[in-house]
Design a protein around this motif. Structure first.
Motif, short mmCIF file in Angstrom:
data_model
loop_
_atom_site.label_atom_id
_atom_site.label_comp_id
_atom_site.label_asym_id
_atom_site.label_seq_id
_atom_site.Cartn_x
_atom_site.Cartn_y
_atom_site.Cartn_z
N VAL A 47 0.85 -1.20 0.00
CA VAL A 47 0.00 0.00 0.00
C VAL A 47 0.88 1.25 0.00
CG1 VAL A 47 -1.69 1.33 1.34
CG2 VAL A 47 -1.98 -1.14 1.07
N ALA A 48 1.92 1.25 0.83
CA ALA A 48 2.84 2.39 0.87
C ALA A 48 3.56 2.56 -0.47
CB ALA A 48 3.86 2.20 2.00
N ALA A 49 3.93 1.46 -1.11
CA ALA A 49 4.60 1.52 -2.42
C ALA A 49 3.66 2.08 -3.48
CB ALA A 49 5.10 0.13 -2.83
N LEU A 50 2.40 1.74 -3.40
CA LEU A 50 1.41 2.27 -4.34
C LEU A 50 1.28 3.78 -4.17
CD1 LEU A 50 -0.57 1.33 -6.52
CD2 LEU A 50 -2.26 1.00 -4.73
N ILE A 51 1.19 4.23 -2.92
CA ILE A 51 1.09 5.67 -2.64
C ILE A 51 2.37 6.38 -3.10
CG2 ILE A 51 0.96 7.38 -0.79
CD1 ILE A 51 -0.84 5.28 0.71
N LEU A 52 3.52 5.79 -2.80
CA LEU A 52 4.80 6.38 -3.22
C LEU A 52 4.87 6.52 -4.73
CD1 LEU A 52 7.72 7.29 -2.41
CD2 LEU A 52 8.39 4.90 -2.70
N THR A 53 4.43 5.51 -5.45
CA THR A 53 4.46 5.54 -6.91
C THR A 53 3.56 6.64 -7.47
OG1 THR A 53 5.00 3.20 -7.00
CG2 THR A 53 4.04 4.15 -8.98
N PHE A 76 15.44 1.29 -1.59
CA PHE A 76 16.61 0.69 -0.96
C PHE A 76 16.30 0.32 0.49
CE2 PHE A 76 20.50 1.03 1.57
CZ PHE A 76 21.27 0.06 0.96
N ALA A 77 15.66 1.22 1.21
CA ALA A 77 15.30 0.95 2.62
C ALA A 77 14.36 -0.26 2.72
CB ALA A 77 14.66 2.19 3.25
N VAL A 78 13.41 -0.37 1.80
CA VAL A 78 12.51 -1.52 1.79
C VAL A 78 13.30 -2.81 1.57
CG1 VAL A 78 10.66 -2.68 0.48
CG2 VAL A 78 10.42 -0.28 1.13
N GLY A 79 14.25 -2.78 0.65
CA GLY A 79 15.08 -3.96 0.41
C GLY A 79 15.84 -4.38 1.65
N VAL A 81 15.01 -3.65 4.82
CA VAL A 81 14.02 -4.13 5.80
C VAL A 81 13.58 -5.55 5.44
CG1 VAL A 81 11.66 -3.80 6.66
CG2 VAL A 81 13.23 -1.86 6.53
N PHE A 82 13.32 -5.80 4.17
CA PHE A 82 12.90 -7.14 3.75
C PHE A 82 14.01 -8.17 3.99
CE2 PHE A 82 9.15 -6.56 0.56
CZ PHE A 82 8.42 -5.92 1.55
N LEU A 83 15.25 -7.75 3.92
CA LEU A 83 16.37 -8.65 4.20
C LEU A 83 16.50 -8.91 5.69
CD1 LEU A 83 18.51 -10.11 2.53
CD2 LEU A 83 20.01 -8.15 2.85
N ALA A 84 16.30 -7.89 6.50
CA ALA A 84 16.45 -8.02 7.95
C ALA A 84 15.23 -8.63 8.64
CB ALA A 84 16.75 -6.65 8.55
N ALA A 85 14.04 -8.35 8.13
CA ALA A 85 12.80 -8.77 8.80
C ALA A 85 12.74 -10.26 9.12
CB ALA A 85 11.58 -8.34 7.99
N PRO A 86 13.07 -11.14 8.18
CA PRO A 86 12.98 -12.57 8.50
C PRO A 86 13.90 -12.97 9.65
CG PRO A 86 13.32 -12.28 6.15
CD PRO A 86 13.46 -10.94 6.79
N LEU A 87 15.05 -12.34 9.73
CA LEU A 87 15.99 -12.67 10.79
C LEU A 87 15.53 -12.10 12.13
CD1 LEU A 87 19.18 -11.84 8.71
CD2 LEU A 87 18.11 -14.07 9.02
N VAL A 88 15.11 -10.85 12.10
CA VAL A 88 14.68 -10.17 13.33
C VAL A 88 13.36 -10.74 13.84
CG1 VAL A 88 13.93 -7.94 14.27
CG2 VAL A 88 15.90 -8.04 12.74
N LEU A 89 12.44 -11.04 12.94
CA LEU A 89 11.10 -11.49 13.34
C LEU A 89 10.95 -13.01 13.34
CD1 LEU A 89 9.08 -8.77 11.38
CD2 LEU A 89 9.64 -8.80 13.83
N GLY A 90 11.99 -13.72 12.97
CA GLY A 90 11.98 -15.17 13.03
C GLY A 90 11.09 -15.86 12.00
N ALA A 105 15.42 -8.98 -5.05
CA ALA A 105 14.86 -8.34 -6.25
C ALA A 105 14.88 -6.82 -6.14
CB ALA A 105 13.43 -8.84 -6.50
N VAL A 106 14.44 -6.30 -5.01
CA VAL A 106 14.39 -4.84 -4.83
C VAL A 106 15.80 -4.25 -4.85
CG1 VAL A 106 13.83 -3.00 -3.18
CG2 VAL A 106 12.19 -4.82 -3.60
N LEU A 107 16.71 -4.86 -4.11
CA LEU A 107 18.08 -4.34 -4.06
C LEU A 107 18.78 -4.47 -5.41
CD1 LEU A 107 19.10 -5.61 -0.51
CD2 LEU A 107 18.55 -3.25 -1.20
N THR A 108 18.45 -5.49 -6.17
CA THR A 108 19.02 -5.64 -7.51
C THR A 108 18.53 -4.53 -8.43
OG1 THR A 108 19.26 -8.02 -7.25
CG2 THR A 108 19.23 -7.17 -9.51
N VAL A 109 17.23 -4.27 -8.43
CA VAL A 109 16.68 -3.21 -9.29
C VAL A 109 17.28 -1.85 -8.92
CG1 VAL A 109 14.57 -1.92 -9.85
CG2 VAL A 109 14.55 -4.42 -9.89
N VAL A 110 17.37 -1.57 -7.62
CA VAL A 110 17.94 -0.29 -7.20
C VAL A 110 19.41 -0.20 -7.61
CG1 VAL A 110 18.56 1.12 -5.19
CG2 VAL A 110 16.29 0.08 -5.32
N SER A 111 20.14 -1.28 -7.45
CA SER A 111 21.57 -1.24 -7.79
C SER A 111 21.81 -1.17 -9.30
CB SER A 111 22.31 -2.44 -7.20
OG SER A 111 21.93 -3.62 -7.86
#
Length: 123
Positions: A47-53, A76-79, A81-90, A105-111
């Protein structure tokens, strides 16, 4: 040889399907069974990505008040967070795989973003 090929226009056309995917895929994949945060993190981010777009100053932006550079920073921040979330949230299983694949995917597109060619500066 420059491998950066994701132009501002290509990125703009990717934004809407990605946002809708982040909203719909958690339902289709039945995410969040052991941890509901796995479901809601994706939906809220979508939803946030849709609003941002809609608000980004690029080809598919509707209101165009946010600079594209800000959009890239948020992506980049979303990428990250998506990388850290599984580790932090188990997250485990499909939830873990979903976020790792999306982060990559997100970090690849940004890079692979190809900066706009600026006018040459005269010293």
């Amino acid at each position: 040889m420059n491998i950066r090929f994701v132009t501002k226009t290509i990125h703009a056309y990717l934004d809407y399907p990605v946002a809708l995917g982040l909203i719909a895929l958690p339902m289709a994949l039945n995410l969040g069974q052991p941890n509901p945060l796995a479901f809601w993190l994706s939906v809220v981010t979508g939803v946030a990505a849709l609003i941002l777009t809609v608000l980004t100053d690029h080809k598919t932006g509707v209101i165009r008040v946010l600079p594209y550079s800000f959009h890239l920073i948020v992506d980049f921040a979303v990428g990250v967070v998506f990388l850290a979330a599984p580790l932090v949230l188990g997250f485990k299983g499909i939830d873990l795989a979903y976020y790792i694949v999306n982060a990559i995917a997100v970090l690849t597109v940004v890079s692979l973003h190809k900066p706009d060619v600026a006018e040459p500066q005269i010293a």
